[in-house]
Design a protein around this motif. Structure first.
Motif, PDB file in Angstrom:
ATOM      1  N   GLY A 179      -4.918  -3.694   9.983  1.00 45.94           N
ATOM      2  CA  GLY A 179      -5.063  -3.313   8.578  1.00 45.94           C
ATOM      3  C   GLY A 179      -5.874  -2.027   8.526  1.00 45.94           C
ATOM      4  N   ALA A 180      -5.599  -1.159   9.493  1.00 44.59           N
ATOM      5  CA  ALA A 180      -6.433   0.023   9.750  1.00 44.59           C
ATOM      6  C   ALA A 180      -6.340   1.072   8.657  1.00 44.59           C
ATOM      7  CB  ALA A 180      -5.994   0.650  11.072  1.00 44.59           C
ATOM      8  N   GLY A 181      -5.199   1.107   7.964  1.00 38.94           N
ATOM      9  CA  GLY A 181      -5.023   2.102   6.911  1.00 38.94           C
ATOM     10  C   GLY A 181      -5.248   3.510   7.429  1.00 38.94           C
TER      11      GLY A 181
ATOM     12  N   TYR B 181      -5.246   7.095  -1.175  1.00 40.67           N
ATOM     13  CA  TYR B 181      -6.403   6.369  -0.617  1.00 40.67           C
ATOM     14  C   TYR B 181      -7.453   7.296  -0.002  1.00 40.67           C
ATOM     15  CZ  TYR B 181      -8.628   2.354   1.757  1.00 40.67           C
ATOM     16  OH  TYR B 181      -9.496   1.370   2.190  1.00 40.67           O
TER      17      TYR B 181
ATOM     18  N   HIS C  10      -5.242  -8.889   1.731  1.00 38.84           N
ATOM     19  CA  HIS C  10      -3.897  -8.351   1.498  1.00 38.84           C
ATOM     20  C   HIS C  10      -2.853  -9.036   2.377  1.00 38.84           C
ATOM     21  CE1 HIS C  10      -5.268  -5.211  -1.155  1.00 38.84           C
ATOM     22  NE2 HIS C  10      -6.234  -4.934  -0.298  1.00 38.84           N
ATOM     23  N   TRP C  11      -3.282  -9.870   3.317  1.00 29.44           N
ATOM     24  CA  TRP C  11      -2.332 -10.503   4.218  1.00 29.44           C
ATOM     25  C   TRP C  11      -1.618 -11.650   3.498  1.00 29.44           C
ATOM     26  CZ3 TRP C  11      -5.836 -11.332   9.191  1.00 29.44           C
ATOM     27  CH2 TRP C  11      -6.350 -10.087   9.576  1.00 29.44           C
TER      28      TRP C  11
ATOM     29  N   MET D  29      -0.130   4.764   4.128  1.00 27.43           N
ATOM     30  CA  MET D  29      -1.506   4.748   4.638  1.00 27.43           C
ATOM     31  C   MET D  29      -1.559   5.429   6.014  1.00 27.43           C
ATOM     32  SD  MET D  29      -3.579   3.378   2.436  1.00 27.43           S
ATOM     33  CE  MET D  29      -4.990   2.506   3.094  1.00 27.43           C
TER      34      MET D  29
ATOM     35  N   ALA E  62      -0.666  -8.071  10.531  1.00 27.55           N
ATOM     36  CA  ALA E  62      -1.616  -8.912  11.269  1.00 27.55           C
ATOM     37  C   ALA E  62      -0.955 -10.201  11.739  1.00 27.55           C
ATOM     38  CB  ALA E  62      -2.797  -9.241  10.350  1.00 27.55           C
ATOM     39  N   GLU E  63      -0.033 -10.730  10.940  1.00 31.41           N
ATOM     40  CA  GLU E  63       0.561 -12.034  11.230  1.00 31.41           C
ATOM     41  C   GLU E  63       1.482 -12.007  12.449  1.00 31.41           C
ATOM     42  OE1 GLU E  63       0.421 -10.391   8.364  1.00 31.41           O
ATOM     43  OE2 GLU E  63       0.306 -11.724   6.619  1.00 31.41           O
TER      44      GLU E  63
ATOM     45  N   VAL F 200     -11.096  -4.538   8.675  1.00 22.52           N
ATOM     46  CA  VAL F 200     -12.042  -4.137   7.633  1.00 22.52           C
ATOM     47  C   VAL F 200     -11.391  -4.175   6.257  1.00 22.52           C
ATOM     48  CG1 VAL F 200     -13.574  -2.281   6.844  1.00 22.52           C
ATOM     49  CG2 VAL F 200     -13.229  -2.638   9.295  1.00 22.52           C
ATOM     50  N   LEU F 201     -11.895  -5.029   5.391  1.00 21.15           N
ATOM     51  CA  LEU F 201     -11.452  -5.107   3.988  1.00 21.15           C
ATOM     52  C   LEU F 201      -9.937  -5.188   3.862  1.00 21.15           C
ATOM     53  CD1 LEU F 201     -13.962  -2.514   2.459  1.00 21.15           C
ATOM     54  CD2 LEU F 201     -14.171  -4.998   2.508  1.00 21.15           C
ATOM     55  N   THR F 202      -9.317  -5.989   4.700  1.00 21.58           N
ATOM     56  CA  THR F 202      -7.868  -6.086   4.707  1.00 21.58           C
ATOM     57  C   THR F 202      -7.349  -7.509   4.552  1.00 21.58           C
ATOM     58  OG1 THR F 202      -5.902  -5.645   6.077  1.00 21.58           O
ATOM     59  CG2 THR F 202      -7.899  -6.084   7.255  1.00 21.58           C
TER      60      THR F 202
ATOM     61  N   TYR G 130       0.811  -1.211   0.000  1.00 19.52           N
ATOM     62  CA  TYR G 130       0.000   0.000   0.000  1.00 19.52           C
ATOM     63  C   TYR G 130       0.845   1.263   0.000  1.00 19.52           C
ATOM     64  CZ  TYR G 130      -4.816  -1.385  -0.254  1.00 19.52           C
ATOM     65  OH  TYR G 130      -6.026  -1.806  -0.728  1.00 19.52           O
TER      66      TYR G 130
ATOM     67  N   ASP H 205      -0.949  -1.134  10.876  1.00 17.29           N
ATOM     68  CA  ASP H 205      -0.914  -1.273   9.417  1.00 17.29           C
ATOM     69  C   ASP H 205       0.554  -1.292   8.980  1.00 17.29           C
ATOM     70  OD1 ASP H 205      -3.235  -0.750   7.085  1.00 17.29           O
ATOM     71  OD2 ASP H 205      -1.163  -0.402   6.416  1.00 17.29           O
ATOM     72  N   PRO H 206       0.889  -2.096   7.946  1.00 19.38           N
ATOM     73  CA  PRO H 206       2.287  -2.124   7.507  1.00 19.38           C
ATOM     74  C   PRO H 206       2.693  -0.915   6.666  1.00 19.38           C
ATOM     75  CG  PRO H 206       0.963  -3.680   6.237  1.00 19.38           C
ATOM     76  CD  PRO H 206       0.064  -3.100   7.282  1.00 19.38           C
TER      77      PRO H 206
HETATM   78  C1  LIG Z   1      -8.280  -1.814   1.466  1.00 23.61           C
HETATM   79  S1  LIG Z   1      -7.218  -1.224   2.734  1.00 23.61           S
HETATM   80  C2  LIG Z   1      -8.379  -1.145   4.104  1.00 23.61           C
HETATM   81  C3  LIG Z   1      -8.006  -0.086   5.100  1.00 23.61           C
HETATM   82  C4  LIG Z   1      -9.094   0.215   6.152  1.00 23.61           C
HETATM   83  N1  LIG Z   1      -9.342  -0.947   6.992  1.00 23.61           N
HETATM   84  C5  LIG Z   1     -10.353   0.693   5.501  1.00 23.61           C
HETATM   85  O1  LIG Z   1     -11.415   0.053   5.678  1.00 23.61           O
HETATM   86  O2  LIG Z   1     -10.316   1.723   4.815  1.00 23.61           O
HETATM   87  C6  LIG Z   1      -6.238  -2.631   3.160  1.00 23.61           C
HETATM   88  C7  LIG Z   1      -5.200  -2.355   4.227  1.00 23.61           C
HETATM   89  O3  LIG Z   1      -4.582  -3.584   4.631  1.00 23.61           O
HETATM   90  C8  LIG Z   1      -3.231  -3.310   4.900  1.00 23.61           C
HETATM   91  N2  LIG Z   1      -2.415  -4.550   4.931  1.00 23.61           N
HETATM   92  C9  LIG Z   1      -1.767  -5.148   3.903  1.00 23.61           C
HETATM   93  N3  LIG Z   1      -1.098  -6.242   4.348  1.00 23.61           N
HETATM   94  C10 LIG Z   1      -1.359  -6.341   5.678  1.00 23.61           C
HETATM   95  C11 LIG Z   1      -0.953  -7.248   6.699  1.00 23.61           C
HETATM   96  N4  LIG Z   1      -0.186  -8.299   6.422  1.00 23.61           N
HETATM   97  N5  LIG Z   1      -1.395  -7.029   7.955  1.00 23.61           N
HETATM   98  C12 LIG Z   1      -2.201  -5.977   8.237  1.00 23.61           C
HETATM   99  N6  LIG Z   1      -2.616  -5.083   7.306  1.00 23.61           N
HETATM  100  C13 LIG Z   1      -2.204  -5.268   6.046  1.00 23.61           C
HETATM  101  C14 LIG Z   1      -2.830  -2.338   3.805  1.00 23.61           C
HETATM  102  O4  LIG Z   1      -1.630  -1.645   4.084  1.00 23.61           O
HETATM  103  C15 LIG Z   1      -4.059  -1.453   3.747  1.00 23.61           C
HETATM  104  O5  LIG Z   1      -3.943  -0.334   4.581  1.00 23.61           O
END
Ligand SMILES: C[S@@+](CC[C@H](N)C(=O)[O-])C[C@H]1O[C@@H](n2cnc3c(N)ncnc32)[C@H](O)[C@@H]1O
Length: 252
Positions: free
Chosen positions: A41-43, A13, A100-101, A63, A79-80, A95-97, A6, A58-59
């Motif tokens: 994955g809070a972004g 975003y 991407h993990w 974001m 998250a891992e 939420v919606l993350t 991201y 969030d990584p």
């Molecule tokens: C679609 S965005 C969603 C952000 C926020 N939750 C929202 O609803 O707007 C996905 C998010 O997941 C994060 N992400 C990607 N890999 C991840 C990981 N391994 N662990 C946690 N977050 C991760 C991304 O950096 C990104 O901010």
């Protein structure tokens, strides 16, 4: 940090992605009266409730840097491998993350380790192919790594190993979040490059495929072909696009 994709695809975003109040209401009801919440994955901070004590993870620095100055404190991490002690939180929000993990099973094990309740918004993968946007204009989306990684509801239930409840989250006709399915009834929105840039499926698509699909949609809107096929969608109030609320663990 692994998973900081991201940093590239999330640079703008917050320009097109925001909290939709109808979806927020369902997520916040599911969080119950949790007082300590970790948003994984809070972004940029969409859907973080205002009252409770929230910590965001969030990584992606790109974001995290788009979070509002008054947003909850944040930690760079994945998250891992969450940098918190066992049961440090009443609830974990994601939420919606998930898609991407790199390792969904480990991420879910971590959500269960650090919080007694888990609240997730995710997408049922079997629905992706049914979206007119994917089926008619961007069929290559189903092969993207994020789509292939998405676990279905049954796999998710097994990973939670509890009586997780899974409920459809219907997407309103005037949804303002800006995720991939958001404009199901407003096809013109998908011609806008800024709106596309806020959706990870477009950011991952080959540039030529993205251009071709967009031009086809533009032509179908101009000729009336899109409305012939899908115009009835413009009159619906909400639809089920496969977005799912999963709640697991103890009631807070
Ligand atoms: C679609 S965005 C969603 C952000 C926020 N939750 C929202 O609803 O707007 C996905 C998010 O997941 C994060 N992400 C990607 N890999 C991840 C990981 N391994 N662990 C946690 N977050 C991760 C991304 O950096 C990104 O901010």
């Amino acid at each position: 940090v692994t998973g900081a994709r991201y940093d590239t695809i999330g640079q703008t975003y917050s320009a097109t992605r925001r909290t939709d109040p109808r979806i927020a209401e369902q997520l916040h009801a599911a969080l119950g009266d949790a007082r300590r919440i970790v948003n994984v994955g809070a972004g940029t901070g969409s859907y973080e409730p205002a009252g409770p004590k929230v910590v965001a993870v969030d990584p992606s620095m790109a974001m995290l840097q788009q979070r509002r100055p008054d947003a909850a404190p944040c930690v760079q991490g994945i998250a891992e491998a969450l940098p918190f002690r066992d049961l440090a939180f009443d609830a974990a929000l994601a939420v919606l993350t998930l898609h991407h993990w790199n390792d969904v099973a480990s991420g879910i094990a971590e959500l269960r380790r650090v919080a007694s309740r888990q609240v997730l918004l995710t997408l049922e993968p079997s629905f992706t192919n049914d979206l007119w946007l994917v089926r008619d204009y961007f069929p290559e989306v189903v092969d993207l790594p994020t789509e292939r990684r998405l676990p279905d509801t049954e796999t998710l239930r097994e990973l939670f190993a509890t009586n997780a409840t899974v409920t459809p989250v219907l997407i309103p006709a005037d949804c303002i979040d800006g995720f991939a399915g958001c404009y199901w009834n407003r096809p013109e929105a998908y011609l806008d490059t800024a709106i596309q840039d806020g959706m990870s499926m477009f950011a991952q698509l080959d540039r030529d495929l993205r251009r071709c699909g967009t031009e086809q949609l533009r032509a179908d809107l101009a000729s009336g072909r899109w409305d012939e096929k899908y115009g009835a969608l413009r009159k619906l109030e909400q639809v089920d696009l496969g977005y799912r609320l999963l709640v697991s663990g103890e009631v807070c």
